[in-house]
Design a protein around this motif. Structure first.
Motif, PDB file in Angstrom:
ATOM      1  N   PRO A1247       0.818  -1.232   0.000  1.00 29.12           N
ATOM      2  CA  PRO A1247       0.000   0.000   0.000  1.00 29.12           C
ATOM      3  C   PRO A1247       0.841   1.267   0.000  1.00 29.12           C
ATOM      4  O   PRO A1247       0.553   2.212  -0.743  1.00 29.12           O
ATOM      5  N   GLN A1248       1.906   1.293   0.823  1.00 25.84           N
ATOM      6  CA  GLN A1248       2.748   2.487   0.859  1.00 25.84           C
ATOM      7  C   GLN A1248       3.503   2.685  -0.440  1.00 25.84           C
ATOM      8  O   GLN A1248       3.682   3.819  -0.904  1.00 25.84           O
ATOM      9  N   LEU A1249       3.939   1.581  -1.051  1.00 28.50           N
ATOM     10  CA  LEU A1249       4.697   1.706  -2.294  1.00 28.50           C
ATOM     11  C   LEU A1249       3.836   2.296  -3.402  1.00 28.50           C
ATOM     12  O   LEU A1249       4.298   3.146  -4.175  1.00 28.50           O
ATOM     13  N   LEU A1250       2.606   1.855  -3.506  1.00 31.03           N
ATOM     14  CA  LEU A1250       1.722   2.387  -4.543  1.00 31.03           C
ATOM     15  C   LEU A1250       1.452   3.867  -4.310  1.00 31.03           C
ATOM     16  O   LEU A1250       1.395   4.660  -5.263  1.00 31.03           O
ATOM     17  N   GLN A1251       1.305   4.254  -3.065  1.00 29.09           N
ATOM     18  CA  GLN A1251       1.072   5.665  -2.759  1.00 29.09           C
ATOM     19  C   GLN A1251       2.308   6.500  -3.038  1.00 29.09           C
ATOM     20  O   GLN A1251       2.225   7.604  -3.610  1.00 29.09           O
ATOM     21  N   GLN A1252       3.482   6.003  -2.664  1.00 30.86           N
ATOM     22  CA  GLN A1252       4.711   6.748  -2.876  1.00 30.86           C
ATOM     23  C   GLN A1252       5.077   6.823  -4.359  1.00 30.86           C
ATOM     24  O   GLN A1252       5.716   7.796  -4.786  1.00 30.86           O
ATOM     25  N   THR A1253       4.675   5.849  -5.139  1.00 32.02           N
ATOM     26  CA  THR A1253       4.951   5.899  -6.574  1.00 32.02           C
ATOM     27  C   THR A1253       4.209   7.063  -7.211  1.00 32.02           C
ATOM     28  O   THR A1253       4.743   7.752  -8.088  1.00 32.02           O
ATOM     29  N   GLN A1254       2.981   7.302  -6.778  1.00 34.95           N
ATOM     30  CA  GLN A1254       2.231   8.434  -7.314  1.00 34.95           C
ATOM     31  C   GLN A1254       2.897   9.754  -6.965  1.00 34.95           C
ATOM     32  O   GLN A1254       2.852  10.705  -7.749  1.00 34.95           O
ATOM     33  N   ALA A1255       3.524   9.818  -5.798  1.00 28.74           N
ATOM     34  CA  ALA A1255       4.213  11.037  -5.380  1.00 28.74           C
ATOM     35  C   ALA A1255       5.646  11.102  -5.879  1.00 28.74           C
ATOM     36  O   ALA A1255       6.367  12.044  -5.554  1.00 28.74           O
ATOM     37  N   ARG A1256       6.082  10.095  -6.650  1.00 24.97           N
ATOM     38  CA  ARG A1256       7.450  10.015  -7.192  1.00 24.97           C
ATOM     39  C   ARG A1256       8.495  10.027  -6.073  1.00 24.97           C
ATOM     40  O   ARG A1256       9.529  10.657  -6.170  1.00 24.97           O
ATOM     41  N   GLN A1257       8.198   9.311  -5.013  1.00 27.01           N
ATOM     42  CA  GLN A1257       9.100   9.261  -3.871  1.00 27.01           C
ATOM     43  C   GLN A1257       9.406   7.829  -3.454  1.00 27.01           C
ATOM     44  O   GLN A1257       9.837   7.603  -2.320  1.00 27.01           O
ATOM     45  N   MET A1258       9.193   6.854  -4.328  1.00 24.86           N
ATOM     46  CA  MET A1258       9.330   5.469  -3.906  1.00 24.86           C
ATOM     47  C   MET A1258      10.767   5.137  -3.526  1.00 24.86           C
ATOM     48  O   MET A1258      11.017   4.462  -2.525  1.00 24.86           O
ATOM     49  N   GLN A1259      11.745   5.603  -4.319  1.00 23.02           N
ATOM     50  CA  GLN A1259      13.139   5.290  -4.004  1.00 23.02           C
ATOM     51  C   GLN A1259      13.519   5.823  -2.635  1.00 23.02           C
ATOM     52  O   GLN A1259      14.115   5.115  -1.811  1.00 23.02           O
ATOM     53  N   VAL A1260      13.181   7.089  -2.391  1.00 22.96           N
ATOM     54  CA  VAL A1260      13.554   7.719  -1.123  1.00 22.96           C
ATOM     55  C   VAL A1260      12.829   7.042   0.034  1.00 22.96           C
ATOM     56  O   VAL A1260      13.410   6.816   1.101  1.00 22.96           O
ATOM     57  N   PHE A1261      11.571   6.698  -0.165  1.00 23.07           N
ATOM     58  CA  PHE A1261      10.810   6.031   0.883  1.00 23.07           C
ATOM     59  C   PHE A1261      11.435   4.693   1.251  1.00 23.07           C
ATOM     60  O   PHE A1261      11.615   4.373   2.430  1.00 23.07           O
ATOM     61  N   LEU A1262      11.769   3.895   0.257  1.00 20.63           N
ATOM     62  CA  LEU A1262      12.330   2.581   0.530  1.00 20.63           C
ATOM     63  C   LEU A1262      13.688   2.664   1.212  1.00 20.63           C
ATOM     64  O   LEU A1262      14.008   1.858   2.089  1.00 20.63           O
ATOM     65  N   LYS A1263      14.489   3.628   0.852  1.00 18.45           N
ATOM     66  CA  LYS A1263      15.849   3.679   1.377  1.00 18.45           C
ATOM     67  C   LYS A1263      15.930   4.361   2.733  1.00 18.45           C
ATOM     68  O   LYS A1263      16.821   4.061   3.530  1.00 18.45           O
ATOM     69  N   GLU A1264      15.009   5.275   3.019  1.00 17.40           N
ATOM     70  CA  GLU A1264      15.118   6.035   4.265  1.00 17.40           C
ATOM     71  C   GLU A1264      14.180   5.544   5.360  1.00 17.40           C
ATOM     72  O   GLU A1264      14.528   5.631   6.545  1.00 17.40           O
ATOM     73  N   GLU A1265      13.011   5.071   4.995  1.00 18.23           N
ATOM     74  CA  GLU A1265      12.012   4.766   6.008  1.00 18.23           C
ATOM     75  C   GLU A1265      12.178   3.346   6.542  1.00 18.23           C
ATOM     76  O   GLU A1265      12.373   2.409   5.771  1.00 18.23           O
ATOM     77  N   PRO A1266      12.095   3.155   7.857  1.00 14.60           N
ATOM     78  CA  PRO A1266      12.111   1.793   8.406  1.00 14.60           C
ATOM     79  C   PRO A1266      10.819   1.063   8.052  1.00 14.60           C
ATOM     80  O   PRO A1266       9.808   1.676   7.694  1.00 14.60           O
ATOM     81  N   ILE A1267      10.859  -0.243   8.137  1.00 15.11           N
ATOM     82  CA  ILE A1267       9.711  -1.081   7.768  1.00 15.11           C
ATOM     83  C   ILE A1267       8.839  -1.249   8.999  1.00 15.11           C
ATOM     84  O   ILE A1267       9.119  -2.061   9.886  1.00 15.11           O
ATOM     85  N   GLN A1268       7.785  -0.476   9.064  1.00 15.84           N
ATOM     86  CA  GLN A1268       6.933  -0.434  10.249  1.00 15.84           C
ATOM     87  C   GLN A1268       6.013  -1.652  10.314  1.00 15.84           C
ATOM     88  O   GLN A1268       5.397  -2.036   9.309  1.00 15.84           O
TER      89      GLN A1268
END
Length: 1302
Positions: A1247-1268
């Motif tokens: 769910p988060q990946l699909l949302q972040q892809t729309q915001a063009r932030q998927m790379q940054v999200f995956l690399k910076e955010e911990p897996i909650q």
């Protein structure tokens, strides 16, 4: 009254004759300009309304010369009056005519001016003069009309307009209802031709709206239709001209009546004339009067058919249905007679050979529904006739020894007006192909099949139709007439290809039509024949095989088509042997390549290379996917293509450079052919880089640098990857950047430099000096949208620690004392020096946008430091932490006293975030990362800033106390029970079953002690099984232990141990006193025995040196799991090193190992990338398609992110208990569970990946955010499901790690 006002009154009192003539001329031009609007009015009242509201509806109103003339005269006569009134009102109100009172003054001045005597005189005189001009125009029209009637009576009038021309270019004369009744009577067939012609002439000059709205229109329409069938061509032409005008200016109900009448008149003419179909040497002359009349009527109908779709949706469906039904009724006219007659479809095919009318009718759902419903219910004979034409044509093509285009046709004396029977038949075949091609694209159209035709005993199914079309394409790849300027458009192969391409683009249509065994067998039949060495049945293989390759490539490009080609053994290749289409294509492509390799220097010409390139492209659609490469890699296509490229490259170098005047055409053409073939091979090799294993194969060919240079050349020219690829070279660049060899190739090709220059241009050299309609808004985001694309491209490039090490290791920062504003960075170290390490006033002055640019650099640093190996390299080379801390110390309100508070700004907040990220280690519940944005309220940033380590304790969370699992004692009892009666296999099965039972019981995790015991016991038992040992166990003796003292740890390893100890101490896993020395001993022992398993490196890569490029995170993880017991940790690691799991779980152990082939070891690529990550991508496409699509769209790859997670054992991404479970899971369940674990994480993040892809932030999200919120025990069922589906494939391939080429 002002002087100007008095002069205006003089003009209103009278106009000269010249002024009146000028006004009349302007009025005439004005009326001509708006004639289209007036003629479209159904009545004179409507025309008057159009003129009254012309200023509102015509954007060009104020540009007409007549309007400009009136405005100029009115301003001259009344301008002074209006000015005088405005001055009076301004003095009375004591205010200027601006602001809030401006509108009131203008309104009052307008009212007074209109009430003045000057206004009344001016308007009255203007009305009189304009009326006189109108009367002059009307009298001139009457004179012209009388003269035309006189000329017509004397036979001097001739109308040379087209029979379907518009009526807007001719004059109208209003007509009364009584006259229309009289005209209807005169048009009766009982009257002489002269009377009827005169009546039609009068009708043509009358407005169609008056004629069509009269009471006698039904009788008039009947008489007109009768006149159409008369042998008098002049009379019928005039009637057609009237119908053409009526089509363009009548309501739908009337046009439907006219069209239906036309269709009935054509049908009656066909029935009465009984035109024979030309046969033999006889021709079909379209200039014959009866044929010409039919063609003109059908042309008018065809024009209406093509235009009706633009407006019939605005009318009731019954009108459209009547038009469609009358058309189908006409076209279904057939005679059951042994003699062959000419039919309406023959003439329609001549007029509209590509069935444009039918294409337009099938385009919109509104009309398509009616068309298909009528074809199914009442007019299926039309489909039968079209299908019959295709069946007969296919049979003729198969019987002919020569192509139809080679046959001689007798076209008579006039080739432009006389058609032979074969030409008529060919036009009908083309028309039928176009009709069938549109029908089968839609679900309701496909329901019409099967269809029974007279030429076949059995009904023709949908699959049979596609086979027929394919045979037509293969047997008739050339156009019918070479002299025609539209030969390509009328070529059967081209028409079939267009249909097959459209089928491939529709998933459901492709499943029902193309992905069928008979269709695949028909398409592959020429390939199987050529592969077997038999005589080809094709009439022109050089033209047919590229078409077959194009269709196959489009079929393979879809998910269902790829699976069909890879796994379905549906091809009969001879002697009862069946094979998949993929294997046949690979063998044929290799045969073509081998022919190129064995041919002499000149080769067989461009056609053979084009054919070879076409089939390489088909294979490319397979091997640029993980599953396709898995099936095809054993054939060695990469090696064959690389050999062909080397030969071509060497031959092209031998061709002399063309010299003007020295026979340049031959050498130039030869050189161009060679270059094109070389680019084709490079492009094909480059596409291996679409997958992780393909990157390794490309590197092994030795052509990686040339392929990347070729890619950069196309990228610079903004060329498309291929005709099927939609997302550019992003995925390939990211795959290449995941390896040191790929990063080096990108740097040498100029890609990295171009990326840095593009980023700098967007960041610092913005076009603010360019003229703009409005100023650009001040960027509110830390990274402006104009720089986001460059930022993400840089993140993709540096996402892998291997690329970071390759581009930065040993590179020093400039740290100049002065920078000029024109000095532009051209490399990654330069970028770090200018944007991240901004530690001097000279660097600050050299930035046009210091705050935005430095914030951009800190954001980039934050992403880089999310990879712990990259952070250790940056810290060891550039002392990043010391630099950031010093910048924080300098960023205080009062530097003189030294006790000032920190200045809170965008840069200091971002800097504080980076410092916490690199200084505090832990998962989502073990550390707190400060936000990057300020908060509302009195305290916008409550998080404390700091300028020295350690950071404040508020950034560290106390780990939650785990509750004891109620089933944990069962596992402990199992470990301590005697094992004499148990075999190793039964012990492992029992352990796996018990582990699953314990971890899935409730929500209680296992304690660290039990997990450590589990790992130790499992590794020990597996090391005793010969079947589980994949590598030779490390030797151990006293000499090895003595040499440990001589082992030196690198600065990166020392920094990594510091990170490990800080994490262990914060979690209370180790004691602070002796843990540092114990970890140092463990690291030295491990480094010592791993160094003895490495081969000497001869590669020029920076990472391909004697030491592992990074820190050994698994060793530190095991050390913490064993609570700092280094000897126990060493035993576990030694036992683990002989297992297959170690190659993937422990990257440092397999780096440059003697257990790998020498070329693979020297490449520096870890099996973690080309094995585990490869299968993550492969399984992700089948199991989590939305996530796979999100990665594809972002240009990022799941393999790169998985390597990031797995290399550092999920440190900073998961909490410590889950890290321990990950290590135990891979050791206990098998090496393939590493792949399933990554898929479980991606499933959790979907769910988060699909949302972040729309915001063009998927790379940054995956690399910076911990897996909650992720726990492995919650996804154990999912991982076991993956094991049942894919273990045979994944684990067996992992076991071939000794030889990846197998």
């Amino acid at each position: 009254m002002s002087a100007v006002g008095r002069e205006g009154v003089k003009w209103t009192l009278g106009m000269s004759a010249e002024d009146e003539e000028q006004l009349a001329a302007l009025l005439k031009h004005f009326l001509r300009s708006v004639s289209e609007r007036i003629c479209g009015a159904p009545s004179p009242q409507s025309a008057q309304e159009i003129l009254l509201h012309l200023e509102e509806t015509d954007n060009n109103f104020h540009n007409y010369e007549f309007v400009k003339y009136l405005r100029r005269r009115l301003e001259t006569s009344l301008g002074g009056v209006v000015d005088e009134e405005i001055r009076k009102l301004s003095r009375e109100d004591g205010q200027h005519a601006v602001g809030s009172g401006h509108d009131a003054i203008v309104h009052a001045a307008t009212g007074r001016s209109r009430a003045s005597a000057q206004y009344q005189d001016a308007t009255q005189t203007l009305r009189t003069t304009v009326t006189a001009a109108v009367e002059c125009l009307v009298s001139g029209f009457d004179e012209d009309h009388s003269r035309k009637e006189e000329e017509m009576q004397h036979g001097r009038y001739a109308d040379d307009c087209s029979d379907s021309d518009s009526s807007f270019n001719q004059s109208y004369a209003f007509i009364r209802q009584e006259q229309l009744q009289t005209l209807a009577e005169k048009l009766d067939s009982s009257h002489p031709k002269e009377v009827r012609r005169e009546a039609v002439q009068v009708l043509r000059r009358a407005p169609p709206s008056d004629v069509l709205s009269c009471e006698g229109w039904p009788r008039l329409r009947h008489n007109l239709c009768v006149a159409l069938t008369e042998p008098d061509p002049e009379l019928s032409d005039h009637v057609l001209q009237f119908f053409a005008k009526s089509f363009s200016s009548s309501p739908m109900s009337v046009t439907q009546e006219i069209y239906t009448s036309l269709a009935k008149s054509v049908e009656s003419s066909f029935l009465s004339l009984k035109l024979s179909f030309p046969s033999g040497a006889a021709g079909f002359d379209i200039n014959r009067p009866e044929i010409s009349s039919l063609l003109k009527r059908m042309r008018l109908m065809n024009d209406f058919q093509k235009e009706a779709t633009a407006f019939w949706i605005r009318h009731p469906e019954k009108y459209m249905e009547e038009i469609i039904e009358s058309t189908f009724s006409l076209l279904s006219l057939h005679r059951n007679s042994p003699e062959k007659f000419l039919e309406p479809t023959h003439l329609l095919a001549l007029l509209d050979v590509q069935a444009t009318w039918f294409t337009k009718w099938m385009h919109g759902s509104y009309s398509r529904t009616v068309v298909l419903r009528l074809l199914e219910s009442k007019y299926k004979s039309l489909m039968e006739a079209a299908l019959q034409q295709c069946v007969l044509y296919q049979e003729r093509c198969q019987r002919c020894a020569r192509l139809p285009s080679e046959e001689q046709h007798n076209s008579g004396s006039d080739a432009s007006s006389v058609y032979s029977g074969k030409e008529l038949q060919y036009a009908l075949v083309v028309h039928s192909l176009c009709v069938l091609g549109k029908v089968v694209l839609y679900a309701n159209g496909r329901k019409l099949f099967p269809i029974q035709v007279a030429a076949r005993k059995d009904a023709v199914s949908l699959t049979d139709l596609v086979v027929i079309l394919t045979n037509i394409m293969c047997q008739h790849p050339q156009p019918f007439c070479h002299d025609s300027p539209h030969t390509d458009a009328l070529c059967p192969s081209g028409l079939v290809m267009a249909t097959l391409r459209a089928m491939c683009e529709r998933t459901e249509c492709a499943d029902q039509c193309l992905r069928q065994t008979p269709v695949i067998q028909t398409l592959m039949a020429p390939v199987i024949q050529a592969l077997g060495g038999g005589q080809s049945k094709l009439k022109c293989p050089a033209a047919t095989l590229p078409l077959v390759a194009d269709v196959l490539a489009r079929m393979v490009n879809t998910h269902g088509g790829l699976a069909l080609f890879l796994y379905e053994k549906n091809l009969l290749v001879g002697h009862g042997e069946r094979s998949t289409a993929a294997h046949v294509l690979l063998r044929y492509t290799l045969k073509l390549l081998d022919r190129e390799l064995s041919a002499p220097g000149e080769g067989e010409g461009g056609s053979s290379r084009a054919l070879c390139g076409a089939f390489i492209f088909v294979c490319r659609q397979m091997y640029n996917t993980c599953e396709g490469l898995q099936v095809l890699r054993a054939y060695g296509l990469d090696k064959a293509a690389a050999a062909a490229w080397r030969k071509t490259s060497s031959l092209s170098e031998r061709i002399p450079t063309p010299v003007p005047g020295n026979n340049p055409p031959t050498s130039t053409q030869e050189l161009q052919d060679m270059q094109m073939w070389e680019e084709t091979l490079l492009d094909s090799l480059l596409n291996f880089a679409s997958t992780p294993k393909g990157v390794l194969m490309l590197q092994q060919t030795g052509a990686m640098q040339e392929c990347v240079s070729h890619m950069f050349s196309r990228f610079s020219k903004k060329m498309q990857v291929s005709r099927f690829e939609k997302f550019g070279y992003g995925v390939m660049v990211t795959q290449l950047a995941a390896t040191a060899a790929g990063a080096t190739a990108l740097q040498r090709s100029g890609f990295v430099r171009a990326l840095v220059l593009e980023l700098w241009s967007a960041l610092e050299c913005r076009s603010e000096d360019a003229r703009a309609v409005r100023p650009k808004p001040t960027p509110m985001d830390p990274i402006d949208r104009s720089c986001l694309k460059s930022f993400l491209s840089l993140v993709n490039l540096l996402s892998s620690s291997q690329s970071t090490w390759q581009l930065l290791a040993g590179q020093h920062l400039a740290n100049k004392s002065e920078y000029t504003l024109r000095e532009v960075p051209s490399s990654v170290p330069d970028l770090i020096d200018r944007l991240i390490a901004v530690n001097s006033a000279a660097k600050i002055r050299a930035l046009f946008h210091y705050e935005q640019s430095h914030t951009f650099g800190l954001r980039l640093l934050s992403v880089l430091c999310s990879s712990l190996d990259s952070f250790l390299l940056l810290e060891s080379q550039y002392s990043i932490c010391s630099m950031l801390l010093q910048s924080q110390r300098d960023n205080v309100a009062n530097q003189d006293t030294g006790d000032g508070s920190f200045i809170i700004d965008n840069v200091s907040v971002e800097r504080n975030h980076v410092l916490v990220r690199v200084a505090v280690v832990g998962g989502p519940s073990e550390r707190r990362l400060p936000p990057r944005a300020l908060q509302q309220g009195d305290d916008p940033y409550p998080w404390p800033m700091f300028s020295s380590f350690p950071p404040p304790t508020c950034y560290t969370s106390d780990p939650p106390r785990p509750q004891q699992n109620p089933l944990e004692p069962d596992l402990i009892d199992f470990f301590t029970s005697p094992q004499t009666a148990k075999t190793e296999d039964s012990w492992m099965e029992t352990c796996r079953r018990l582990y699953r039972k314990v971890v899935t019981a409730g929500h209680h995790s296992l304690s660290a002690t039990v997990l450590a015991d589990l790992l130790e016991k499992v590794v020990f038992h597996l090391s005793k099984r010969s079947t589980a040992c994949c590598f030779s166990p490390p030797g151990y003796n006293k000499a090895l232990e003595t040499s440990v003292e001589c082992v030196a740890l690198s600065p990166v390893e020392i920094l990594g141990m510091d990170v490990c100890l800080r994490y262990g101490i914060s979690l209370k896993l180790v004691q602070q006193e002796d843990s540092a020395s114990h970890l140092t001993l463990l690291m030295k022992h491990v480094k010592n025995f791993l160094a003895r398993r490495r081969i000497p490196m001869s590669s020029s890569l920076v990472i391909s040196q004697d030491e592992y490029p990074g820190y050994d995170w698994l060793t530190s993880t095991v050390f913490l799991m064993m609570s700092g017991d280094w000897q126990r940790s060493l035993r576990v690691l030694r036992n683990l090193s002989s297992l297959l799991t170690s190659a993937l779980l422990w990257p440092a152990s397999i780096y440059a190992s003697v257990d790998l082939p020498a070329r693979v070891a020297e490449s520096g690529m870890s099996p973690l990338y080309w094995s585990s990550a490869h299968y993550v991508e492969m399984l992700l496409k089948d199991e989590l398609r939305l996530v796979h699509a999100a990665f594809r769209m972002s240009g990022f790859t799941p393999s790169q992110m998985c390597v990031h997670w797995l290399t550092q054992c999920f440190w900073n991404f998961l909490d410590w208990p889950e890290i321990c479970h990950y290590v135990c899971l891979c050791a206990l369940m098998g090496a393939d569970y590493q792949v399933y674990a990554c898929l479980a994480v991606l499933k959790h993040l979907q769910p988060q990946l699909l949302q972040q892809t729309q915001a063009r932030q998927m790379q940054v999200f995956l690399k910076e955010e911990p897996i909650q919120g992720f726990r492995f025990c919650d996804y154990l069922d999912f991982m076991e499901l993956l094991e049942r589906r894919y273990r045979n494939l994944v684990l067996n391939d992992m076991k071939s790690i000794h030889n990846p080429d197998q």
